[in-house]
Design a protein around this motif. Sequence first.
Motif, PDB file in Angstrom:
ATOM      1  N   ARG A   1      14.454  -0.406  79.251  1.00 43.73           N
ATOM      2  CA  ARG A   1      13.535  -1.381  79.371  1.00 43.73           C
ATOM      3  C   ARG A   1      13.564  -2.851  79.152  1.00 43.73           C
ATOM      4  N   ILE A   2      11.743  -3.232  78.656  1.00 38.53           N
ATOM      5  CA  ILE A   2      12.395  -4.805  78.739  1.00 38.53           C
ATOM      6  C   ILE A   2      11.047  -4.883  77.258  1.00 38.53           C
ATOM      7  N   ASN A   3      11.429  -5.191  76.249  1.00 35.91           N
ATOM      8  CA  ASN A   3      10.973  -5.081  74.917  1.00 35.91           C
ATOM      9  C   ASN A   3      10.416  -6.538  74.558  1.00 35.91           C
ATOM     10  N   GLY A   4       8.807  -6.709  73.285  1.00 31.98           N
ATOM     11  CA  GLY A   4       8.325  -8.187  73.072  1.00 31.98           C
ATOM     12  C   GLY A   4       8.581  -7.626  72.210  1.00 31.98           C
ATOM     13  N   ASN A   5       8.733  -8.000  70.898  1.00 30.46           N
ATOM     14  CA  ASN A   5       9.402  -7.889  69.238  1.00 30.46           C
ATOM     15  C   ASN A   5       8.078  -8.678  68.756  1.00 30.46           C
ATOM     16  N   ILE A   6       7.035  -8.500  67.440  1.00 37.51           N
ATOM     17  CA  ILE A   6       6.812  -9.562  66.684  1.00 37.51           C
ATOM     18  C   ILE A   6       7.718  -8.496  65.337  1.00 37.51           C
ATOM     19  N   VAL A   7       8.019 -10.363  64.306  1.00 37.68           N
ATOM     20  CA  VAL A   7       8.931  -9.401  63.104  1.00 37.68           C
ATOM     21  C   VAL A   7       8.042 -10.422  62.073  1.00 37.68           C
TER      22      VAL A   7
ATOM     23  N   PRO B   1      11.741 -11.633  72.731  1.00 36.49           N
ATOM     24  CA  PRO B   1      12.325 -10.614  73.669  1.00 36.49           C
ATOM     25  C   PRO B   1      13.249 -10.045  73.369  1.00 36.49           C
ATOM     26  N   SER B   2      13.490  -8.520  73.732  1.00 34.60           N
ATOM     27  CA  SER B   2      14.387  -8.031  74.087  1.00 34.60           C
ATOM     28  C   SER B   2      14.833  -6.992  75.269  1.00 34.60           C
ATOM     29  N   LEU B   3      16.027  -6.446  75.203  1.00 37.60           N
ATOM     30  CA  LEU B   3      16.701  -5.531  76.213  1.00 37.60           C
ATOM     31  C   LEU B   3      17.530  -4.311  75.660  1.00 37.60           C
TER      32      LEU B   3
ATOM     33  N   ASP C   1      20.158  -1.684  71.980  1.00 33.23           N
ATOM     34  CA  ASP C   1      19.400  -2.938  71.922  1.00 33.23           C
ATOM     35  C   ASP C   1      19.129  -4.895  72.063  1.00 33.23           C
ATOM     36  N   TRP C   2      19.094  -5.586  72.662  1.00 36.94           N
ATOM     37  CA  TRP C   2      19.858  -6.971  72.475  1.00 36.94           C
ATOM     38  C   TRP C   2      18.821  -7.884  73.056  1.00 36.94           C
ATOM     39  N   THR C   3      18.783  -8.674  71.229  1.00 41.88           N
ATOM     40  CA  THR C   3      18.182  -9.663  71.263  1.00 41.88           C
ATOM     41  C   THR C   3      18.711 -10.706  71.542  1.00 41.88           C
TER      42      THR C   3
END
Length: 256
Positions: free
Chosen positions: A87-93, A104-106, A125-127
């Motif tokens: 998966r490709i993730n878009g993250n808001i922290v 983003p993370s993978l 999961d890798w950012t």
Amino acid sequence: MKFLGCLFAAALFIATPAAADQVIMKDGTVFKGKIEVDTDKAVLIGNPPFDPNSYLLKTEDIEKIIYEEYHQNPPAERKRGFIMEGRINGNIVSSDQISFGPAPSLYAGLGFRVHPLVELDGGVDWTPTLHDADAFSVSDGTTTRRYEDFWQYAAVFSLRLYPFYEKKWKTEPYLTAGYTWSHQIPKDSGDSLKGSGWTIGFGAIRPLSAHLFLEGRVVYQSLSYDSIQFLGQQGTLQPSIDQHVYSMSIGASYRF
């Protein structure tokens, strides 16, 4: 006229796709064409214009059915087994201590659908980059370090529930919950922050073929970092760093 008829038949044969549904009987007979009706008691297959007849075949006499395109199996049978996914993730922290911007993370992982209702998943999961514009600082009373750029990796274990597994929907929604262990590493420092937390969310999968599935999900993570490796020494963060992460993801899975 006979020559023109043969030529027309040959042209029609060339224009017709070679792929077709197939029904293989237990006695070795093979029927090719397009499956028109498919129930748990019988299958109706025809092959126009080459064969004007359609054949009604009893399910108990059928050894195997091969579909030209993806065909969803009955709910009790479908997609149970081993899984590989990415998966490709878009993250808001969100955090009171560290002001990370969107990143983003993978994700890459494995799983097993033990039952049409339940699936077990695990992965990493890798950012590659997290940036704190305010520069987070840590001190042991003697030495103070300020961190701006981080990278992160996390081990993620989760449980999926497919509450509508009895429905023959092509797109199948699910609920997910799990636990994660995370490391945030300030770049070029040799230090690291360690923490853990829980995740919860929802998503859906949709078949692109018999084994390849498109996936999308929305997940919330609550993380707490309470230990640190600082100047080669292990220590405790007081107070801990709490983070709330909101992720939107898209990816694919291969389901055996």
